[in-house]
Design an enzyme around this catalytic site. Sequence first.
Site, PDB file in Angstrom:
ATOM      1  N   CYS A   1      78.390 -52.364 -14.798  1.00 17.49           N
ATOM      2  CA  CYS A   1      78.864 -51.626 -13.618  1.00 17.49           C
ATOM      3  C   CYS A   1      77.714 -50.814 -12.999  1.00 17.49           C
ATOM      4  O   CYS A   1      76.770 -51.404 -12.484  1.00 17.49           O
ATOM      5  CB  CYS A   1      80.070 -50.758 -13.996  1.00 17.49           C
ATOM      6  SG  CYS A   1      81.008 -50.211 -12.552  1.00 17.49           S
TER       7      CYS A   1
ATOM      8  N   HIS B   1      83.694 -54.049 -16.123  1.00 17.92           N
ATOM      9  CA  HIS B   1      83.600 -53.330 -17.397  1.00 17.92           C
ATOM     10  C   HIS B   1      83.856 -54.297 -18.550  1.00 17.92           C
ATOM     11  O   HIS B   1      84.944 -54.356 -19.111  1.00 17.92           O
ATOM     12  CB  HIS B   1      84.535 -52.122 -17.405  1.00 17.92           C
ATOM     13  CG  HIS B   1      83.952 -50.960 -16.677  1.00 17.92           C
ATOM     14  ND1 HIS B   1      83.164 -50.015 -17.301  1.00 17.92           N
ATOM     15  CD2 HIS B   1      83.952 -50.638 -15.368  1.00 17.92           C
ATOM     16  CE1 HIS B   1      82.736 -49.144 -16.400  1.00 17.92           C
ATOM     17  NE2 HIS B   1      83.199 -49.494 -15.215  1.00 17.92           N
TER      18      HIS B   1
ATOM     19  N   GLU C   1      82.956 -54.143 -21.490  1.00 15.47           N
ATOM     20  CA  GLU C   1      83.261 -53.522 -22.788  1.00 15.47           C
ATOM     21  C   GLU C   1      84.762 -53.378 -23.012  1.00 15.47           C
ATOM     22  O   GLU C   1      85.199 -53.146 -24.129  1.00 15.47           O
ATOM     23  CB  GLU C   1      82.561 -52.154 -22.902  1.00 15.47           C
ATOM     24  CG  GLU C   1      83.229 -50.995 -22.180  1.00 15.47           C
ATOM     25  CD  GLU C   1      83.076 -51.029 -20.657  1.00 15.47           C
ATOM     26  OE1 GLU C   1      82.446 -51.963 -20.127  1.00 15.47           O
ATOM     27  OE2 GLU C   1      83.605 -50.100 -20.017  1.00 15.47           O
TER      28      GLU C   1
END
Length: 253
Positions: free
Chosen positions: A121, A224, A226
């Site tokens: 990001c 994102h 993660e």
Amino acid sequence: MRPLPLIALTTAELRRPDDVRQEEHGEPPRIEAALGLSYPEAIERAGGLPVILPPLRPEGISALLDRVDALCLPGGPDIHPATYGAAPHPELGPTEPRVDAFEHALVRAADRRGLPILGICRGAQMLNVARGGTLHQHLPDVVGEGIRHRQTEHGSVPTHRIEVADRGRVPQLLGYAGREVNSFHHQAIAELGRDLVVTARAQDGTIEAVEQPGERFVVGVQWHAEGLRAHLPLFQQLVAAALGGAALVAEAG
Ligand code: MN
């Protein structure tokens, strides 16, 4: 046994004392560095050992990079346009110039050493800016509101599709499920930085992934990763690169 590779992870958000709730018997309010635990958790799950970095003074960067094996840049606030020589847009969000300066210097130092880099990001945007690229400061000006790049759903919920290039690490690391991404960004990459190519876009043309063709692992994704199980291979490939292993997938063309 090989030691676990150390993955340096920056903290791109700072909390002002006024924004910090004081816990009973806790420490007094002060400026705090903030980082979602989902980042170090993803690095651990991928087999790496995360090392969380505060914004260091420039003279600390070289000594730090001597001891780590890769760099991961997380999400966070808008990047101040002074970082790439532009004037602020009226819709520019809150910025952290101290973190901008630190991460910019860190990426440039990591580039001099050839360290693997994964930007998430804001981190993808910082990778681009540190290589001389620019950003769209207020994405709706450029692509309208047809795709919501600032979703209200939880980060584990993908909300828009990406179209991937024929070649590249990102297209190869993500399976079909990985072509659906979450989206929590206000800004986006405009002009590309040095040695970066686009390997994924949203259907409105927004750049969603960039990477460096060649052997070295340098990848930035606008979503994102993660927070998405299907995207763990991005972190696994970062860890493999940190170990000095051969690339698991072919480079972008
Ligand atoms: Mn998006």
